[in-house]
Design a protein around this motif. Sequence first.
Motif, mmCIF file in Angstrom:
data_model
loop_
_atom_site.group_PDB
_atom_site.id
_atom_site.type_symbol
_atom_site.label_atom_id
_atom_site.label_comp_id
_atom_site.label_asym_id
_atom_site.label_seq_id
_atom_site.Cartn_x
_atom_site.Cartn_y
_atom_site.Cartn_z
ATOM 1 N N ASP A 193 -7.550 -1.243 3.581
ATOM 2 C CA ASP A 193 -6.664 -0.130 3.772
ATOM 3 C C ASP A 193 -7.315 0.607 5.039
ATOM 4 O OD1 ASP A 193 -9.049 1.604 3.316
ATOM 5 O OD2 ASP A 193 -8.756 1.171 1.081
ATOM 6 N N ARG A 226 -1.762 1.460 4.955
ATOM 7 C CA ARG A 226 -2.074 2.646 4.668
ATOM 8 C C ARG A 226 -1.586 3.366 3.224
ATOM 9 N NH1 ARG A 226 -0.310 7.843 5.733
ATOM 10 N NH2 ARG A 226 1.763 6.754 5.880
ATOM 11 N N THR A 227 -0.596 2.857 2.893
ATOM 12 C CA THR A 227 0.128 3.578 1.709
ATOM 13 C C THR A 227 0.272 2.390 0.727
ATOM 14 O OG1 THR A 227 2.363 3.225 2.446
ATOM 15 C CG2 THR A 227 1.463 5.167 3.133
ATOM 16 N N PHE A 228 0.527 2.888 -0.438
ATOM 17 C CA PHE A 228 0.640 2.162 -1.742
ATOM 18 C C PHE A 228 1.970 1.360 -1.419
ATOM 19 C CE2 PHE A 228 0.783 1.955 -6.448
ATOM 20 C CZ PHE A 228 0.335 0.630 -6.564
ATOM 21 N N TYR A 231 1.361 -1.414 0.643
ATOM 22 C CA TYR A 231 0.694 -2.485 -0.037
ATOM 23 C C TYR A 231 1.486 -3.511 -0.858
ATOM 24 C CZ TYR A 231 -2.646 -4.615 -3.391
ATOM 25 O OH TYR A 231 -3.203 -5.416 -4.131
ATOM 26 N N ALA A 251 -8.045 -3.241 -0.516
ATOM 27 C CA ALA A 251 -7.340 -1.978 -0.252
ATOM 28 C C ALA A 251 -7.681 -1.082 -1.438
ATOM 29 C CB ALA A 251 -5.823 -2.128 -0.086
ATOM 30 N N LEU A 254 -5.487 4.049 -1.202
ATOM 31 C CA LEU A 254 -3.920 4.050 -0.513
ATOM 32 C C LEU A 254 -3.211 5.486 -1.026
ATOM 33 C CD1 LEU A 254 -2.792 0.433 -1.360
ATOM 34 C CD2 LEU A 254 -3.810 1.322 0.810
#
Length: 367
Positions: A193, A226-228, A231, A251, A254
């Motif tokens: 992340d 950066r975000t779920f 991901y 990560a 997130l």
Amino acid sequence: MPCFVSRFLQVFVISVSIVGVVAYSAVSWAGKNDKVFRVFVVHSYGPDHICGAPQFRGIERALTERLGKGRLVFEHFYMLTKTQYITPDEIRQRGDLALRAIKDFDPDLIMTLDDNAFRTVGLDLAGDATRPVVFSGLNNPPEVYNQTHRFMQSRSYPGGNITGIYEKLYLYKTLQVLKQALPQCRRVVGITDESFTGQALYRQMLLEAEQNRGSLPVEWELRQVRTFREYKQLVDALNRDTSVDAIFPLAFLLVDEQGRPVSGRAILSWTLVHSSLPELAINYELCRLGLFGGAAVHFESMGYAAGLFGVAILEGQHPGNLPIVDAPEFAIVFNTSRAAMLSKKIPLPLLMAADAVYTSMPLIEQQ
């Protein structure tokens, strides 16, 4: 493979023997002294975090074995920087609160777990001879922090009031064990992340890959999200990419579409359900929870090594004389339930040489 395990044990013995003689000789002294030691532990995360909790178990075991449970008073400060306080300003504020709590508690020893606790608390105590600090689980090399706030002369001789354990990840050996488990493996993608810790992991992976350039047993690639949502999209894409044979999910911080943090357990649970790729596990706990495994840091052993440093300091050693060392080397660990779920067969000799084999997947079985 027995040679690999033997090497793990050898490195672990070396790493703890630095203080082992002092700690052992202190046992008899401790029996003649009823001093109660006050130990303040700053956790970067929460009380049940998959990285911090096993480290503290190791620290507590080392201190209680050598000094006796009745001679220790622990005070904990949980920074909660994965679940509640995730912005740089919030993390700094949590560090300031921890520093105030330390002043009020007036400990004999401060221990910091993982990077956020060290950079916002441990470094602020650099140079204070009345506040010995032992860190555990740093992902950024100590030299990076030393550039920001000088606290050591060198790893072999810190010289000040701070010492500890660097969480080296041994990327080469991790990929080597994966290749032995899955001989057809050609390409592995690591995912971190963009948090402070995620950036530290990213830099560490780049450094270790560069140090082993040309000799890695598989093709290695790093990605950041950066975000779920990012991901999920990345993992889905990697699953469709026939050239990718495994992932290294790192990560753990997130945010969802509302900007709220998603827990590491939720991220990994989703991964186990939706990914068809074997996962490398950064530590034993993640493999126990369901990740495929391979080679992993034993976080409790790392904490135990840090705890032995703490014993030496409480028994009179100067922290500046105790060299900063790498975490005890990786051991082999697999989750056979995850292997079966992915239709992967781990060679029997490798399983027999493993330090731990898990047969359940709590992250998805308890849903």
